[in-house]
Structures are given as C-alpha cells and as structure tokens.
Motif scaffolding. Structure first.
Motif, short mmCIF file in Angstrom:
data_model
loop_
_atom_site.label_atom_id
_atom_site.label_comp_id
_atom_site.label_asym_id
_atom_site.label_seq_id
_atom_site.Cartn_x
_atom_site.Cartn_y
_atom_site.Cartn_z
N LYS A 1 0.83 -1.22 0.00
CA LYS A 1 0.00 0.00 0.00
C LYS A 1 0.86 1.26 0.00
O LYS A 1 0.54 2.25 -0.66
CB LYS A 1 -0.92 -0.01 1.22
N LYS A 2 1.95 1.21 0.72
CA LYS A 2 2.82 2.39 0.77
C LYS A 2 3.52 2.59 -0.58
O LYS A 2 3.68 3.73 -1.05
CB LYS A 2 3.84 2.24 1.88
N VAL A 3 3.91 1.48 -1.23
CA VAL A 3 4.61 1.59 -2.52
C VAL A 3 3.69 2.17 -3.59
O VAL A 3 4.13 2.97 -4.44
CB VAL A 3 5.14 0.19 -2.96
N SER B 1 -2.19 1.82 15.34
CA SER B 1 -2.29 2.42 14.01
C SER B 1 -1.09 3.31 13.71
O SER B 1 -0.59 3.32 12.58
CB SER B 1 -3.59 3.22 13.90
N LEU B 2 -0.60 4.04 14.70
CA LEU B 2 0.57 4.90 14.49
C LEU B 2 1.83 4.06 14.26
O LEU B 2 2.66 4.37 13.40
CB LEU B 2 0.76 5.83 15.68
N VAL B 3 1.98 2.97 15.03
CA VAL B 3 3.16 2.11 14.88
C VAL B 3 3.15 1.41 13.54
O VAL B 3 4.13 1.40 12.78
CB VAL B 3 3.23 1.08 16.03
N ILE B 4 2.01 0.81 13.18
CA ILE B 4 1.92 0.02 11.95
C ILE B 4 2.05 0.90 10.72
O ILE B 4 2.72 0.55 9.75
CB ILE B 4 0.58 -0.77 11.93
N ARG C 1 -1.24 8.60 6.87
CA ARG C 1 -2.53 8.96 7.46
C ARG C 1 -3.63 8.00 7.03
O ARG C 1 -4.47 7.60 7.82
CB ARG C 1 -2.88 10.39 7.06
N MET C 2 -3.61 7.62 5.71
CA MET C 2 -4.63 6.72 5.21
C MET C 2 -4.54 5.35 5.87
O MET C 2 -5.55 4.76 6.28
CB MET C 2 -4.50 6.57 3.69
N ILE C 3 -3.32 4.82 6.03
CA ILE C 3 -3.13 3.51 6.65
C ILE C 3 -3.52 3.56 8.12
O ILE C 3 -4.19 2.67 8.64
CB ILE C 3 -1.67 3.04 6.48
N ALA C 4 -3.11 4.65 8.80
CA ALA C 4 -3.48 4.80 10.22
C ALA C 4 -4.99 4.89 10.37
O ALA C 4 -5.57 4.30 11.29
CB ALA C 4 -2.80 6.04 10.79
#
Length: 793
Positions: A319-321, A397-400, A327-330
């Motif tokens: 997802k990051k790539v 969520s912040l860690v992941i 923010r979206m992932i969190a």
C-alpha cells in the motif's frame, strides 16, 4: 476511494478470522463485565432519584458525641417536628414517620388474611399525610389530600392490598392488625421502587399513633430518639444555615447536652445512612475493578494488534509503494479498531443482559436490573466504547502505519519495532499487575468475610429461636418457661427487651468516680434471670442475676468495654447512675457483639426485668442439636395455648445474623471480586498469548542461530520465558502494595490480620498460569529444526 477504504476494512477483519475472533472474545468479555457492574453501580447511585424532590429532602439525624464510639443515629425525637423544625423559615414541608413495631426491634405487625391466617409485615410506618407531598408516591386508590389525616386509617401498598383484598377495591374496607386493632383502608399506592431507601408496605396515620401506642404526649418527648423527621427545604435554601439554627436543640435536655441534630441529604441515605463509609468504599472498589477489566481488554487489543501486524506487513508495504499515505493507513487501522469495539459493545450488552440472573445470584438479591430502557446508561456505555476504541487503536495504528515499505518488503520489519515491543512489555506488565492485584484483593475479601462470619461473637449463636410478642394480657414468664422446659428438645428460655443483632436501646449513664458532668451513651437491655445462660454469655467478674438476691432488682451487670470506659479496677459493688437512680454492679460479662461485627463493641449495661411480660418483649429459646423444626413446633404450640390472642412467629437466630447489612454487603463483594478475578485472569491469559506470538515471530532466526551454536532446548526456553518472569517481577512490585492499600482502606472495626500467604498464593497462581500459557509456543519453537528457523523470513 471511500468504497475501497471500507471494503479493505471488512476484508481484513474477515480474512484474519482467528485474530478477529480472539480480539472480539477479549473485548466482549471486557465490555460485558464492565456493563454488568456499571448497571449495579448505577443502580446504587440512582437510589431515591425517582423522587421529584430528591435534591431538597433531608432527614434530621442525631450525632451523639458522648457515645462510645460516636453514634450517628438516623432517628430524632418527635418533638423536633412540633417544637423545632416548624419554626425554621427555610423549611417548606415537614413529615414525621416511625417504623411500626411492638417495640425497639422493627418486628412489624401481623395482619389477618381472608383465610384467617396471620401475615407478618415488617416494613410498616406510622406517617403523616405530608408523605405524599415530600415523596413521589403514586396513589392507585384514594385521595392523597386526606389519605392519612384521620385516626384509625391505613394506606396499603399494591402488593399488600392484593394479599388482603384479592378482589380489589380496598378503600373503605377494614383490616385487622395484631388481632386487635381495626383500621379503615383510606388509600392504595404503587409499590416503591426497589432502589428506594423508604419502602413501606403500609402506612398507618400518625393521628392513630397516640391511640395504639399509649403515648398521648409523644410530641413533647425530647429524649425518645426513635422517629424519622423528614424536611423539604424551600428551593435555594441553604441546609448549612438550617443546621446552624437547630444545632443546639438538645441544650436544654438533661443528659442530652452532647447530642446534636444534623441534616442528612437524600443522596446519602443509601450510600451512608449512619455516616459510615462501607457502601461508598465498596462501590469505589467495584468501580475501580470494572475500569481495570476494561483497561485489560484494551491493552490486550493493543498487544494482539501489534502481534498480528507481522502477518500484515506485506499488505502495508505494498500500500505504501502504490501511494497510500501514513494517514490513510493509520485511519484504516483506527476504523477497524472502532468497528470491532462497537460490535463488541453490542455483543457485550447482549451477554450482560443474559447474565443478569447470574449477577442477582452473585449479589444474593432480586434486583430489577434494566438496561435497554436506561437511556443515560446506554449513552454512557457507548461513549466509553468510543473512547476505548480510539485509545485502543491509536497506538497500533501509528506504529503500523510508520513501517518502512522497503524494510517491510525485505522482511526486516522487526528493526522498526523495538520501541513498540518495549511498550508492549510495559503493557503486559501492567496486565500482570492488575491481575495480581485483583486476585490478592479477592483472597483478602474471602478471608475478611469468613473472618466476620466465624468471628467469636462472645455468645453461643447456634440453636437459638426467638420471637417478638406484644402481650395484651400480662403473663408471668415463668409460666411460659416451665411449659417450654417440659420438653427435652428445649434446654433454656428467656425474655428481654432486645437480643444481639435484633434491636438496640440507648441511654445515658454516669458512674462512681466520674466527673460531675461526665456521662456515657450506653446500650442497655432489660433481661430476666435466664438471659445470660440462654445465650451462654461468659461472666469474668461477679455473678448473674439471681432470685436468691431480691436486691438484684436495683442492680446491674456491665460488659468489659464499660469496665474500661468507667476506669474501674474492682467493679463489684461500684455504682452506675442511670437517670438519677444508682445501680450497684454485681457482675461483668465478657465482651460480646450486640450488633454488626463491623462496629466496635459498645458500652453495655444489663438491668433486671420484671418476671411479668406486660408489653412488647423478645422471647429466646435454646434447643438441642438437630431439633430445630421440632423445637419450633413445640414452642409455637405452647405459646399459642398461653397467649391465643397475641400473634407471633418464631425465627432462627441465624436469620437475624445473616440479615445484618454489613455482612450481606461484604458477602456480595466477596462473590463479585471472585468473578472479577476469574475474568481478569482470562483476559490476561489472552494478552500473554499475544505477547508470546510476537516474541516467537521476532526471535525465530535468533533461536535458530543459538541452536546451531549449541544451545540446549532448556537454554532456549529460558531465553524466551525470562522476559515474562521479569514482567512478573514488575507486577509483584506494583500489584502487592496496591492490594495492601485496599486492605487498609476497607472499613470495619475488626479485620483479620493480613497474612503473607495471601500474597504468596496470588503470586504463585499468576506465575503458574503464565508458564502454562507460554509453554506450548516456547517449547514448539525451542525444539524446532534450526534449519527451518534460519530459512524463516
């Protein structure tokens, strides 16, 4: 984009079924327990709030500072109503009430049922008609403007009315109480709610009181502290100002100069009726326990989320790539958390509702516990649910979302989570601390309740039957006693004004050697010659009352506490001054508990009764082992033949003992904390399961290297379990002092000394559960082929 966002959330929840199931179970258990005890706490906090005048109603109570210990009495004299409170401008309405009983024991009255049998109703009151103005009473029949204004009238609760008049239409009909008195039914009212401090099953008009009680001038009596004086203050009136105006009410009353009236608000009638903290401390402990269970569930969610993050590392990296922001992932992980917490809350509500009968058994009550109709409570629960969801999801969520996509895709996720793991260990250590704390407190409460149930009362409480009887035709007690003792099942019998745990009569005494103005509030009892042997009270000085000594009519017996208060070394022959009459002391009994074992033993004085029973008295009977039912039938039959027109009911003394409010309260606390302890152990085990999963994932390759270099299975096991042992050490340092503080904060004059075994047992149990939880996963990786471990990741 929004559609994909929500589809991803539901897909991930459904894809990780095992993780979702474990987390939901954890959260449902936490919320169900929190909800159950929130309902109980809310039920107690809502006592009396159904009254529209809740904030303005006060009971005038009496603080007796010359009592040992200081006595906070819920009652006050009837004279307050007629000569004190009515002159205070801040008072809007006045209400005088008194419990209906034959004496000082609250034994109620007998009603004659339609079939001729007798019904003993305990919760009756003499009452003025203003009860309908001050309290929110729903009248079903009659007119509240004059329901209790006339003599010889009675208002019935709906339940009692249905028993006496099953066909309905009770108003205008007559009822018989005590087999003698005819009263006209003037009203029927709806039963008071269960969480009401005042729950009269019937109310007799106060104008009837002087007729039936034989006290025509009761309203002039300043020393009979036996009435309930309720006041409704005007809107905005300052209760402190009212107290200041009435504080010297007893200044002109001889021997009562150190008694002071004070206003007790309705909000404290249930939580602290005698200004004692038992209920407040208990509810505080319950509230803390409920919050701790919810914290445990929340910490578990954090731990399991971090443990599961390794399974989702590829998803996060991809997802990051492809451009997803941190923010979206969190936000996705936070939404997943809040959704699961809300679902868990709904399921928790259903589980809690299903467990209400179990909760009533734990409390040993039959409470009408409501949930779905309680809007404010439901709102509070969902607000807490939202807060828990945000707090539980924030950190994971912040860690992941901060994982580096390059390292994630290269399989180097653990290089980023050192801090996460450190905080995870802190959270698990906190779980252990809470679990150990709850377990030790449960043991403390178990020991405390067992202590008060088995404490030496100073008398033999077994094999005793008692009854209160209000005699209309005087009879010699010796006649009754001789009839009883004809039967081998009966070994002794006596009569008295009160018995332990049933009633109390106060009074002021001075004593030989006291200062001129020195006096003491004592508990006093008028007994016959056989009372002390019937209850097996132990004499430590002197002798019992005896028919061989006619002068004993003007003598007394005291207890050891009185001996200490009076400061005598040689008590026999010393004199007690009771309202101007001097009584020489002929004996001293060993201290015994006349009422709740949570209270200090009071100063106690026995006086000798007349042998003739002429009014209300308590008759006590001792029977032989194993013959309670036969003895009850015998004494009931014999007493009925002697006094056929006086209703009575023999009861087992154990009923009086176990109905003691303090004992019942702490028994419920014991059962609830055991329940809490089991739940916290379950939740902590789930948390430890998550920690071990995380540890095994993080250290799999390290374990392979250690085994290649020659480490044994035992060595590897120690390496993996040592972290848990260190966290247990932290839990001991935190949980044990916290439990000790709860023990010190528990109210009660008598507590069992705290044993080290309580702490040792809790620590050993937690350690065993922890080792059993981690052993499977640790041994599984410890015996694994090192080649597989080195290929891992």
């Amino acid at each position: 984009m929004k559609k994909h966002f929500f589809v991803s959330i539901f897909r991930n929840i459904l894809h990780n079924r095992v993780f979702t199931a474990i987390n939901l179970f954890n959260l449902v258990v936490g919320f169900a327990v929190f909800i159950l005890f929130s309902v109980v706490i809310n039920y107690d906090l809502d006592y009396d709030k159904f009254n529209v005048n809740y904030d303005d109603v006060y009971r005038v109570q009496t603080r007796q500072e010359d009592s040992y210990p200081i006595n906070y009495c819920t009652y006050s004299p009837a004279a307050f109503r007629y000569h004190l409170m009515q002159d205070v401008p801040e008072v809007d309405k006045l209400l005088l009430m008194r419990e209906v009983s034959g004496g000082a024991h609250g034994a109620g009255q007998f009603f004659t049922l339609p079939d001729g049998s007798q019904l003993n109703e305990l919760d009756g009151y003499w009452s003025e008609n203003s009860v309908f103005d001050i309290f929110s009473v729903q009248l079903l029949e009659g007119d509240k403007r004059n329901a209790l204004t006339e003599p010889n009238t009675i208002a019935l609760s709906q339940t009692l009315s249905d028993k006496l008049f099953p066909q309905g239409n009770a108003v205008g009909q007559q009822v018989t109480i005590g087999k003698y008195y005819l009263l006209s039914v003037s009203a029927v009212y709806a039963d008071f709610p269960q969480n009401s401090s005042l729950r009269p099953t019937y109310m007799v008009s106060m104008p009837t009181y002087p007729i039936l009680s034989g006290e025509p001038n009761f309203y002039e009596n300043w020393t009979a502290i036996e009435f309930d004086n309720f006041v409704l203050l005007k809107n905005g009136a300052d209760p402190a100002l009212v107290e200041a105006k009435i504080k010297n009410a007893f200044a002109h009353v001889k021997n009562f100069e150190k008694s002071f009236p004070y206003l007790h608000p309705m909000s404290k009638w249930h939580l602290s009726p005698n200004s004692q903290p038992d209920m407040i401390v208990g509810l505080g402990i319950l509230s803390l326990a409920a919050i701790l269970v919810l914290i445990l569930a929340s910490v578990n969610y954090v731990n399991l989320s971090l443990a599961n993050s390794t399974q989702r590392s590829t998803e996060i990296g991809i997802k990051k790539v492809i451009g997803s922001s941190k923010r979206m992932i969190a936000a996705q992980f936070m939404a997943e958390t809040i959704l699961q917490v809300l679902v868990a809350t709904l399921l928790g509500l259903l589980v809690a509702q299903a467990f209400f009968p179990v909760l009533n058994r734990i409390l040993n009550k039959n409470l009408d516990l409501t949930l779905w109709t309680n809007g404010p409570l439901l709102g509070f629960i969902f607000l807490v649910s939202l807060v828990v969801g945000v707090l539980s999801g924030l950190y994971p969520s912040l860690v992941i979302s901060s994982y580096s996509p390059v390292k994630v895709l290269k399989g180097k996720i653990f290089s980023n989570v050192g801090k996460a793991f450190s905080i995870k260990k802190v959270l698990v250590a906190a779980q252990f601390s809470i679990s150990l704390f709850m377990l030790i407190v449960s043991f403390i409460l178990f020991n405390h309740v067992d202590f008060i149930l088995n404490k030496d009362l100073g008398f033999d409480s077994k094999n005793i039957l008692y009854t209160e009887i209000n005699v209309h035709n005087p009879v010699r007690f010796e006649t009754i006693r001789n009839r009883f003792l004809q039967h081998p099942e009966i070994t002794d019998a006596s009569f008295s004004s009160t018995i332990p745990f049933v009633g109390n009569i106060g009074g002021y005494v001075s004593w030989e050697g006291a200062a001129p103005d020195e006096r003491e509030m004592v508990s006093r009892n008028y007994v016959n010659y056989d009372f002390i042997p019937t209850y097996n009270l132990k004499l430590v000085y002197g002798r019992n009352f005896s028919e061989d000594y006619p002068a004993d009519r003007q003598a007394c017996i005291i207890n050891e506490t009185a001996l200490k208060v009076f400061g005598w070394d040689d008590p026999i022959g010393k004199r007690v001054n009771f309202y101007g009459r001097f009584y020489p002391v002929i004996g001293v009994v060993k201290d015994f508990h006349p009422f709740s074992v949570h209270n200090p033993i009071p100063t106690y004085v026995f006086f000798l009764n007349s042998d003739v029973i002429s009014s209300s008295s308590l008759i006590s009977v001792r029977f032989t082992d194993g013959n309670e039912q036969q003895a009850k039938a015998i004494v009931s039959r014999e007493l009925e033949s002697i006094l056929p027109n006086d209703p009575f009911e023999f009861k087992d003394f154990g009923v009086a003992f176990y109905l003691d409010q303090a004992i019942g309260f702490w028994q419920s606390m014991k059962r609830m904390f055991l329940f809490f302890a089991v739940v916290t152990l379950i939740i902590s085990t789930i948390g430890l399961f998550g920690l071990i999963l995380f540890t095994v994932d993080r250290r799999t390759k390290e374990i392979g290297v250690r085994k290649v270099l020659g480490s044994s299975v035992l060595s590897v096991y120690w390496q993996l379990s040592s972290e848990v042992i260190r966290m247990l050490g932290v839990a001991i340092l935190v949980g044990c002092p916290a439990a000790w503080y709860i023990y010190k904060a528990m109210p009660g004059a008598y507590k069992e000394p705290l044993s080290a075994m309580v702490f040792v047992t809790g620590i050993v149990l937690i350690a065993v559960i922890a080792q059993l939880t981690i052993s499977y996963h640790v041994l599984k990786v410890a015996v694994r082929n090192p080649v597989e471990a080195l290929r891992y990741e």
